[in-house]
Scaffold this active site. Sequence first.
Site, PDB file in Angstrom:
ATOM      1  N   ASP A  18      -6.275  14.353   8.693  1.00 22.63           N
ATOM      2  CA  ASP A  18      -6.672  14.115   7.298  1.00 22.63           C
ATOM      3  C   ASP A  18      -8.123  13.670   7.194  1.00 22.63           C
ATOM      4  O   ASP A  18      -8.862  14.137   6.325  1.00 22.63           O
ATOM      5  CB  ASP A  18      -5.777  13.035   6.660  1.00 22.63           C
ATOM      6  CG  ASP A  18      -4.381  13.554   6.379  1.00 22.63           C
ATOM      7  OD1 ASP A  18      -4.042  14.622   6.909  1.00 22.63           O
ATOM      8  OD2 ASP A  18      -3.643  12.889   5.630  1.00 22.63           O
TER       9      ASP A  18
ATOM     10  N   GLY B  70      -0.873   9.476  -2.624  1.00 24.06           N
ATOM     11  CA  GLY B  70       0.280   9.136  -1.772  1.00 24.06           C
ATOM     12  C   GLY B  70       1.351  10.208  -1.776  1.00 24.06           C
ATOM     13  O   GLY B  70       2.484   9.976  -1.373  1.00 24.06           O
TER      14      GLY B  70
ATOM     15  N   LEU C  55      -1.193  14.713   0.072  1.00 19.40           N
ATOM     16  CA  LEU C  55      -2.392  15.554  -0.042  1.00 19.40           C
ATOM     17  C   LEU C  55      -3.601  14.896   0.627  1.00 19.40           C
ATOM     18  O   LEU C  55      -4.745  15.268   0.362  1.00 19.40           O
ATOM     19  CB  LEU C  55      -2.692  15.854  -1.518  1.00 19.40           C
ATOM     20  CG  LEU C  55      -1.607  16.659  -2.241  1.00 19.40           C
ATOM     21  CD1 LEU C  55      -1.889  16.753  -3.732  1.00 19.40           C
ATOM     22  CD2 LEU C  55      -1.487  18.061  -1.648  1.00 19.40           C
TER      23      LEU C  55
END
Length: 331
Positions: free
Chosen positions: A160, A111, A114
């Site tokens: 992501d 969180g 990354l």
Amino acid sequence: MTLVSAPGKITLFGEHAIVYGEPAIAIAINKRVRVHATKRSDEAIRVEAKDLVLAGFKALLTPSGSITLEGESGKILAALSYVKRAIEVVRERYGVNVGAHITITSEMPVGAGLGTSAAVAVSVIKAYSLLAGLDLSKEECAELGYRVELSVQGRASRMDSITTAIGGALYIDPGKERFYEVIKGAEKLKGLVVGYVNREASTGEMVGRVKKLRDSIPEVLDLVIKTIGEVSRRGKSMIEAGMVEELGTLMNVNHGLLEAIGISTSKLSQMVYAARLAGALGSKITGAGGGGCIIALAPKREEEVIAALKAIGASAFKAELSSEGLKVEEA
Ligand code: PMV
């Protein structure tokens, strides 16, 4: 039994602007999330997080939908919602219903910006689908991972989930039909350092803050967002040409633009400047901001940058590009 892993990532250029359709560059790093899954005799799902930074939560989801939790409940529920949704999307899409015992470990803070939520979601999707007898491609897992992020966070880009699935350095252009491209020559990028402090706001909140600012002065903010897109385009050619010093300068420019859209905090800016003073060629926020991570490009000066970041109370570690994305370690 299956063991699946997927990398975390840093955003070299283009966070936030990608939400408005501009390109971004993300790099998968050598810190991974691991998901271990075994079948249960019933249809329940048991989730256990071994050494995530929000360490030590355990939860039991029964087929009737009840959840039993042990640990700090707010963070537990936040992390659990990605796991729960990841299993639901596989169940809904493929009509499977096996029970599973899932154990998650992470080599990086969760969180913090990354991309760990995407790494967890994509790994759970792969591990759970293997248990159910399905063999989904990396791109399918990324697509389902994106849906998980979208439904948990409300807003998300594909950055992501595709980066953790494919690995390496990716140029992501949401406007194109083939929305990502592996950037050649990125393995020459050495000397990456990540610094991090606690998040003060979630990704969703930060995306919301940028939207509010844009709504109030769109004619100004749209130019800044477009300029960030230009930074990503130029960054891609610089990586391909091995222009390391110029990339550092471009990171500094990108940081200034992130300051302009209001996502820095005094601690993040302090970290960015500490890294530069310690010899980094460039440094910037990475991810959504509002606390979380910075990235510095500091070939041969990694130790000095890490020491400077630690001296101001941040945590720091070296990161390397990982060309390995989603990986089945044991099936
Ligand atoms: O902090 P992270 O890793 O969740 O990155 C967020 C990046 C944003 O561009 C702000 C949002 C997104 O989904 O692309």
